[in-house]
Scaffold this motif. Structure first.
Motif, PDB file in Angstrom:
ATOM      1  N   ALA A 247     -17.466  13.583  72.502  1.00 20.20           N
ATOM      2  CA  ALA A 247     -17.653  12.206  72.961  1.00 20.20           C
ATOM      3  C   ALA A 247     -16.817  11.273  72.103  1.00 20.20           C
ATOM      4  CB  ALA A 247     -19.136  11.823  72.910  1.00 20.20           C
ATOM      5  N   HIS A 248     -16.667  10.046  72.570  1.00 19.98           N
ATOM      6  CA  HIS A 248     -15.887   9.052  71.834  1.00 19.98           C
ATOM      7  C   HIS A 248     -16.537   8.759  70.486  1.00 19.98           C
ATOM      8  CE1 HIS A 248     -13.435   5.608  70.937  1.00 19.98           C
ATOM      9  NE2 HIS A 248     -14.488   4.829  70.868  1.00 19.98           N
ATOM     10  N   SER A 249     -15.717   8.658  69.444  1.00 15.49           N
ATOM     11  CA  SER A 249     -16.203   8.366  68.090  1.00 15.49           C
ATOM     12  C   SER A 249     -15.856   6.932  67.718  1.00 15.49           C
ATOM     13  CB  SER A 249     -15.586   9.334  67.083  1.00 15.49           C
ATOM     14  OG  SER A 249     -15.925  10.673  67.384  1.00 15.49           O
ATOM     15  N   THR A 250     -16.633   6.372  66.813  1.00 16.17           N
ATOM     16  CA  THR A 250     -16.413   4.984  66.395  1.00 16.17           C
ATOM     17  C   THR A 250     -16.011   4.869  64.932  1.00 16.17           C
ATOM     18  OG1 THR A 250     -18.776   4.750  65.899  1.00 16.17           O
ATOM     19  CG2 THR A 250     -18.043   4.134  68.112  1.00 16.17           C
ATOM     20  N   THR A 251     -15.917   5.987  64.208  1.00 17.90           N
ATOM     21  CA  THR A 251     -15.536   5.957  62.800  1.00 17.90           C
ATOM     22  C   THR A 251     -14.376   6.918  62.565  1.00 17.90           C
ATOM     23  OG1 THR A 251     -16.956   7.777  62.038  1.00 17.90           O
ATOM     24  CG2 THR A 251     -17.984   5.595  62.268  1.00 17.90           C
ATOM     25  N   SER A 316      -9.619  21.851  82.889  1.00 17.47           N
ATOM     26  CA  SER A 316      -9.570  20.386  82.897  1.00 17.47           C
ATOM     27  C   SER A 316      -9.709  19.922  81.451  1.00 17.47           C
ATOM     28  CB  SER A 316     -10.707  19.805  83.744  1.00 17.47           C
ATOM     29  OG  SER A 316     -10.560  20.143  85.100  1.00 17.47           O
ATOM     30  N   ILE A 317      -8.778  19.102  81.013  1.00 18.19           N
ATOM     31  CA  ILE A 317      -8.789  18.627  79.633  1.00 18.19           C
ATOM     32  C   ILE A 317      -8.537  17.131  79.620  1.00 18.19           C
ATOM     33  CG2 ILE A 317      -6.365  19.387  79.408  1.00 18.19           C
ATOM     34  CD1 ILE A 317      -6.886  19.661  76.374  1.00 18.19           C
ATOM     35  N   GLU A 318      -9.371  16.389  78.874  1.00 23.03           N
ATOM     36  CA  GLU A 318      -9.211  14.945  78.800  1.00 23.03           C
ATOM     37  C   GLU A 318      -9.577  14.448  77.405  1.00 23.03           C
ATOM     38  OE1 GLU A 318     -11.739  13.369  81.817  1.00 23.03           O
ATOM     39  OE2 GLU A 318     -13.565  13.584  80.646  1.00 23.03           O
ATOM     40  N   ASN A 319      -8.969  13.322  77.039  1.00 25.89           N
ATOM     41  CA  ASN A 319      -9.257  12.662  75.762  1.00 25.89           C
ATOM     42  C   ASN A 319      -9.163  13.642  74.596  1.00 25.89           C
ATOM     43  OD1 ASN A 319      -9.860  10.233  77.169  1.00 25.89           O
ATOM     44  ND2 ASN A 319     -11.935  10.984  77.545  1.00 25.89           N
ATOM     45  N   SER A 320      -8.106  14.433  74.571  1.00 22.00           N
ATOM     46  CA  SER A 320      -7.992  15.502  73.587  1.00 22.00           C
ATOM     47  C   SER A 320      -6.626  15.483  72.920  1.00 22.00           C
ATOM     48  CB  SER A 320      -8.249  16.870  74.240  1.00 22.00           C
ATOM     49  OG  SER A 320      -9.583  16.950  74.711  1.00 22.00           O
ATOM     50  N   GLN A 321      -6.582  16.037  71.700  1.00 25.85           N
ATOM     51  CA  GLN A 321      -5.375  16.014  70.881  1.00 25.85           C
ATOM     52  C   GLN A 321      -5.112  17.406  70.324  1.00 25.85           C
ATOM     53  OE1 GLN A 321      -5.744  12.318  68.178  1.00 25.85           O
ATOM     54  NE2 GLN A 321      -7.813  12.630  68.961  1.00 25.85           N
ATOM     55  N   ILE A 322      -3.826  17.781  70.283  1.00 33.98           N
ATOM     56  CA  ILE A 322      -3.410  19.079  69.765  1.00 33.98           C
ATOM     57  C   ILE A 322      -2.240  18.849  68.821  1.00 33.98           C
ATOM     58  CG2 ILE A 322      -2.587  21.396  70.334  1.00 33.98           C
ATOM     59  CD1 ILE A 322      -3.816  21.041  73.109  1.00 33.98           C
ATOM     60  N   TYR A 323      -2.394  19.259  67.562  1.00 32.85           N
ATOM     61  CA  TYR A 323      -1.377  18.985  66.553  1.00 32.85           C
ATOM     62  C   TYR A 323      -1.038  20.241  65.744  1.00 32.85           C
ATOM     63  CZ  TYR A 323      -2.827  14.115  67.367  1.00 32.85           C
ATOM     64  OH  TYR A 323      -3.133  12.909  67.951  1.00 32.85           O
ATOM     65  N   ASN A 324       0.201  20.288  65.283  1.00 33.84           N
ATOM     66  CA  ASN A 324       0.645  21.249  64.262  1.00 33.84           C
ATOM     67  C   ASN A 324       0.496  22.700  64.705  1.00 33.84           C
ATOM     68  OD1 ASN A 324       0.734  18.852  62.724  1.00 33.84           O
ATOM     69  ND2 ASN A 324      -1.274  19.249  61.840  1.00 33.84           N
ATOM     70  N   CYS A 325       0.977  23.019  65.885  1.00 34.58           N
ATOM     71  CA  CYS A 325       0.963  24.413  66.345  1.00 34.58           C
ATOM     72  C   CYS A 325       2.314  25.053  66.007  1.00 34.58           C
ATOM     73  CB  CYS A 325       0.717  24.488  67.848  1.00 34.58           C
ATOM     74  SG  CYS A 325      -0.949  23.963  68.320  1.00 34.58           S
ATOM     75  N   SER A 326       2.282  26.209  65.377  1.00 33.60           N
ATOM     76  CA  SER A 326       3.531  26.816  64.936  1.00 33.60           C
ATOM     77  C   SER A 326       4.396  27.270  66.110  1.00 33.60           C
ATOM     78  CB  SER A 326       3.257  27.995  63.995  1.00 33.60           C
ATOM     79  OG  SER A 326       2.437  28.958  64.616  1.00 33.60           O
ATOM     80  N   ASN A 327       3.806  27.534  67.272  1.00 31.15           N
ATOM     81  CA  ASN A 327       4.583  27.914  68.454  1.00 31.15           C
ATOM     82  C   ASN A 327       4.500  26.852  69.551  1.00 31.15           C
ATOM     83  OD1 ASN A 327       5.228  30.205  67.087  1.00 31.15           O
ATOM     84  ND2 ASN A 327       4.234  31.631  68.468  1.00 31.15           N
ATOM     85  N   VAL A 328       3.374  26.789  70.281  1.00 30.10           N
ATOM     86  CA  VAL A 328       3.254  25.896  71.439  1.00 30.10           C
ATOM     87  C   VAL A 328       1.891  25.216  71.412  1.00 30.10           C
ATOM     88  CG1 VAL A 328       3.375  25.734  73.959  1.00 30.10           C
ATOM     89  CG2 VAL A 328       4.732  27.462  72.775  1.00 30.10           C
ATOM     90  N   GLY A 329       1.855  23.957  71.806  1.00 28.39           N
ATOM     91  CA  GLY A 329       0.584  23.242  71.884  1.00 28.39           C
ATOM     92  C   GLY A 329      -0.277  23.771  73.014  1.00 28.39           C
ATOM     93  N   ASN A 501     -10.222   4.669  81.041  1.00 25.77           N
ATOM     94  CA  ASN A 501      -9.897   4.066  79.745  1.00 25.77           C
ATOM     95  C   ASN A 501      -8.890   4.916  78.983  1.00 25.77           C
ATOM     96  OD1 ASN A 501     -11.713   2.089  80.380  1.00 25.77           O
ATOM     97  ND2 ASN A 501     -13.284   2.737  78.912  1.00 25.77           N
ATOM     98  N   ASP A 502      -8.302   4.325  77.938  1.00 27.31           N
ATOM     99  CA  ASP A 502      -7.323   5.072  77.153  1.00 27.31           C
ATOM    100  C   ASP A 502      -8.036   6.016  76.185  1.00 27.31           C
ATOM    101  OD1 ASP A 502      -8.153   3.517  74.971  1.00 27.31           O
ATOM    102  OD2 ASP A 502      -6.121   3.007  74.357  1.00 27.31           O
ATOM    103  N   LEU A 503      -7.270   6.705  75.372  1.00 29.50           N
ATOM    104  CA  LEU A 503      -7.833   7.721  74.483  1.00 29.50           C
ATOM    105  C   LEU A 503      -8.817   7.143  73.474  1.00 29.50           C
ATOM    106  CD1 LEU A 503      -7.831  10.689  73.587  1.00 29.50           C
ATOM    107  CD2 LEU A 503      -5.832  10.211  72.183  1.00 29.50           C
ATOM    108  N   LEU A 504      -8.663   5.866  73.150  1.00 32.89           N
ATOM    109  CA  LEU A 504      -9.584   5.202  72.220  1.00 32.89           C
ATOM    110  C   LEU A 504     -10.716   4.493  72.965  1.00 32.89           C
ATOM    111  CD1 LEU A 504      -7.022   3.737  69.658  1.00 32.89           C
ATOM    112  CD2 LEU A 504      -8.325   5.869  69.500  1.00 32.89           C
ATOM    113  N   ASN A 505     -10.868   4.806  74.240  1.00 32.69           N
ATOM    114  CA  ASN A 505     -11.930   4.265  75.093  1.00 32.69           C
ATOM    115  C   ASN A 505     -11.778   2.765  75.322  1.00 32.69           C
ATOM    116  OD1 ASN A 505     -14.195   4.837  76.707  1.00 32.69           O
ATOM    117  ND2 ASN A 505     -15.603   4.121  75.137  1.00 32.69           N
TER     118      ASN A 505
END
Length: 523
Positions: A247-251, A316-329, A501-505
Motif C-alpha cells: 500500500a502507499h506509504s507516507t514516510t 499485473s503490476i502497479e505502483n512498483s519499482q525495480i532497481y539494481n538488477c545485474s541482468n534485466v529488471g 494517481n501517480d506513483l506517490l499517490n
C-alpha cells in the motif's frame, strides 16, 4: 696492527648493537588510542553471521608496549569473534605493539535474538585492553533481528552424505529434466506456520528457491520484508499465483511498501546488484498481482516465461519499482503483462525485455537505465530465440507503451529486433518520451524506427541529441526518477490515459505528465 685495531672496533660496535633495548616492551599503562570508541555492527538476522568490521589500535607513545590482555568482556561466552594480529580468539595475553605503531582488530558476530536485550534487541559486548586500573574499552553493538527462515530440507543418505530438496521444473529444450535447489511452501509448516501468507510481523529470509505450489496463492501483506540469500528466489508454479498487497506509504521508511531484496543488511550492500536470483513466474502461472512492491539488487527482478492467454494478463503490476538488477529488471519470454506506474532503473542489460513475442501493455511507466557501463538499454522487444538450427519465432501480439518515459545513459533507449517474416510484430509508443541518438545514422532506413510513422509512434518526443527533450530526472544514478519543472515530459501526456494517481499517490491534473511521477520542485 691496523687489522687488529679494525677488528676491535667492529667487535665494539657489535657489542653496542647487542645491548640496544629497541625491542624491549613495557607494560601498557592505558594510553592506547582507537579509531572509534564504539564499533556498530549493522543489523543481522538471528543466527546469521555479520560482515567483518575493523578497529584500529594506536600506540602513539615513544615506547614499545605489551598489552597484558586484549579480550571480550564476556569472554569465551561472547557471541562476538575477534582476530588480533591475524590470530582468531576471544582472549589474548601480552599483545605487543611497537612505538608509534598500530594494529588491526577484526570483529564479527553471530547471535540469536534471545541473546539480545528484550527491550531493544541490541546485543552488546566490549573489547577490553589491559588489566586493573589501566583497562581501556571499546563498545560493540549490533541489532539482532528475528525472522522466518525458509530453506530447502536437508536429508542424510545411507552413505552419510547430505542432499537437499529439489524442485522439478519440467524439461529443457533438449528434453532434459530441470531441477533447482528449493522446496514448495507449506500451509502448515512446523516452524513457520502458514508459509502461503507472508505477514509484516517479522521478516522472511529465503535460502534456495521457495515455490508456490500449483493451485495455491501466496499472499503478501503490506509492509512485509522479504530477504533472499545468494542464488535464491521465488517461483510461482503452473496454475499458482502470488498477490502482493502493498500500500502507499507516507514516510521514508516505506512502512506499507512490500520490499524484496538480499539478506545482507549492511549499508555497503544496500545498492549492490546481483545479490540474489529472481521472482520467476513459470509456464502456466496465472492471475499474479503485484502492488506497491520494491525489488532491489536481484539478477533478474521479474522473470515471466509463458502465458495463460491474451485476454487476461499473467502478471499485473502497479505502483512498483525495480532497481539494481545485474541482468534485466523485467524479463518476459512470451509473457502477458499489464503495468501501471512501474519504475525500473539500473539494469546490466535492459530494464524491460519483452523477448520471444508476448503481449504487453504499460501506462505511465518510467523505463530508465543508468547502468555504470554503456552496453545496456531501457526497452528491448524481439520475437525470437536463437537455436542450433536457426531461430524459433513467437508473435509479438502487442507491446503498447502509453505516456511512458524511456531513457537512460546510453544513446539508444529502445532496441527492436524482428526475425519473423509472417508472424505479427505489433508495437505502439503513444505519447512517450524516448531517447534515441543515432549519431551514425545506422537506423535511418530501418522500418522499425520510423518515428514519423504515427501507427508506431504517436505524438512521441524523441531525444535525438543530449540537449533536447530531456526528462530532468531528480538523480537517476541514485534511483531518484521524479521529474522536475524543466522536464520535456511535463504536461505532454495524453490525459485520457491518466485515470489513476501517480506513483506517490498524487492526483494527475490536466495537462498530465509522462512517466510514473507528476513533476515536482526538487528540494
Amino acid at each position: 696492527m691496523r687489522r687488529l685495531l679494525l677488528l676491535i672496533l667492529v667487535g665494539f660496535a657489535v657489542s653496542l648493537t647487542s645491548c640496544r633495548n629497541d625491542f624491549e616492551f613495557e607494560s601498557s599503562t592505558g594510553n592506547l588510542s582507537f579509531s572509534k570508541d564504539t564499533v556498530y555492527l549493522d543489523t543481522v538476522f538471528t543466527n546469521i553471521g555479520s560482515s567483518t568490521y575493523t578497529l584500529k589500535v594506536y600506540n602513539k607513545s615513544d615506547k614499545n608496549i605489551s598489552i597484558p590482555k586484549v579480550q571480550l568482556a564476556k569472554g569465551e561466552a561472547s557471541k562476538y569473534r575477534m582476530m588480533v594480529d591475524g590470530i582468531p580468539g576471544k582472549v589474548f595475553d601480552n599483545v605487543e605493539l611497537l612505538a608509534k605503531d598500530s594494529m588491526f582488530i577484526f570483529v564479527e558476530v553471530t547471535a540469536n535474538v534471545i541473546d539480545a536485550n528484550t527491550t531493544d534487541f541490541l546485543y552488546t559486548d566490549q573489547i577490553l585492553f589491559g588489566e586493573g586500573s589501566n583497562t581501556q574499552k571499546v563498545e560493540l553493538v549490533t541489532l539482532i533481528q528475528d525472522a522466518y527462515f525458509i530453506y530447502p530440507g536437508r536429508f542424510q543418505n545411507p552413505d552419510e552424505s547430505y542432499t537437499y530438496d529439489e524442485l522439478n521444473l519440467g524439461l529443457d529444450g533438449d528434453g532434459n529434466p530441470v531441477t533447482i535447489r528449493g522446496r514448495f511452501l507449506e500451509e502448515s509448516n512446523p516452524m513457520n506456520g502458514n508459509e502461503l501468507h507472508w505477514t509484516n510481523s517479522k521478516p522472511y529470509v529465503v535460502y534456495g528457491y521457495a515455490a508456490v505450489p500449483s493451485n495455491k496463492t501466496l499472499v503478501v501483506d503490506a509492509g512485509a520484508r522479504i530477504h533472499f540469500h545468494a542464488e535464491s528466489g521465488l517461483i510461482v508454479a503452473n496454475n499458482a499465483s502470488i498477490h502482493v498487497n502493498g500500500a502507499h506509504s507516507t514516510t521514508p521508511e516505506l512502512e506499507n511498501e512490500v520490499i524484496f531484496e538480499g539478506d545482507r543488511l549492511e549499508p555497503d550492500f544496500s545498492e549492490v546488484p546481483g545479490q540474489w536470483g529472481t521472482i520467476w513466474f513459470s509456464q502456466g502461472s496465472t492471475n499474479n498481482q503485484l502492488s506497491n512492491l520494491t525489488i532491489k539488487n536481484a539478477t533478474v527482478g521479474l522473470l515471466v516465461t509463458g502465458n495463460d492467454g491474451t485476454t487476461s494478463p499473467t502478471l499485473s503490476i502497479e505502483n512498483s519499482q525495480i532497481y539494481n538488477c545485474s541482468n534485466v529488471g523485467i524479463l518476459a519470454r512470451t509473457g502477458t503483462i499489464e503495468g501501471k506506474n512501474v519504475v525500473i532503473n539500473k539494469s546490466g542489460q535492459a530494464s524491460f525485455a519483452g523477448s520471444f513475442g508476448g503481449s504487453y501493455e504499460f501506462t505511465h511507466c518510467t523505463f530508465a537505465n543508468y547502468w555504470s557501463t554503456p552496453n545496456q538499454t531501457a526497452v528491448v522487444l524481439d520475437d525470437y530465440i536463437k537455436t542450433t538450427s536457426g531461430y524459433t519465432i513467437e508473435p509479438l501480439i502487442k507491446a503498447n507503451f502509453k505516456n511512458c518515459i524511456i531513457y537512460g545513459s546510453s544513446n539508444l533507449s529502445i532496441n527492436l529486433q524482428k526475425k519473423g517474416t509472417t508472424t505479427p510484430f505489433n508495437y505502439h509508443f503513444d505519447h512517450c518520451l524516448i531517447k534515441f541518438i543515432d549519431y551514425s545514422n545506422l537506423f535511418t532506413s530501418n522500418p522499425l524506427y520510423q518515428f514519423s510513422n504515427v501507427n508506431l509512434f504517436t505524438s512521441c518526443l524523441i531525444a535525438t541529441n543530449s540537449s533536447i527533450n530531456k526528462p530532468d530526472f531528480e538523480n537517476p544514478t541514485n534511483n531518484l526518477l521524479r521529474i522536475g519543472e524543466n522536464s520535456a515530459a511535463k504536461g505532454t501526456a495524453k490525459t485520457q490515459y491518466s485515470t489513476f494517481n501517480d506513483l506517490l499517490n498524487r492526483n494527475r491534473t490536466s495537462p498530465t505528465d509522462m512517466g510514473a511521477y507528476n513533476w515536482t520542485l526538487f528540494d
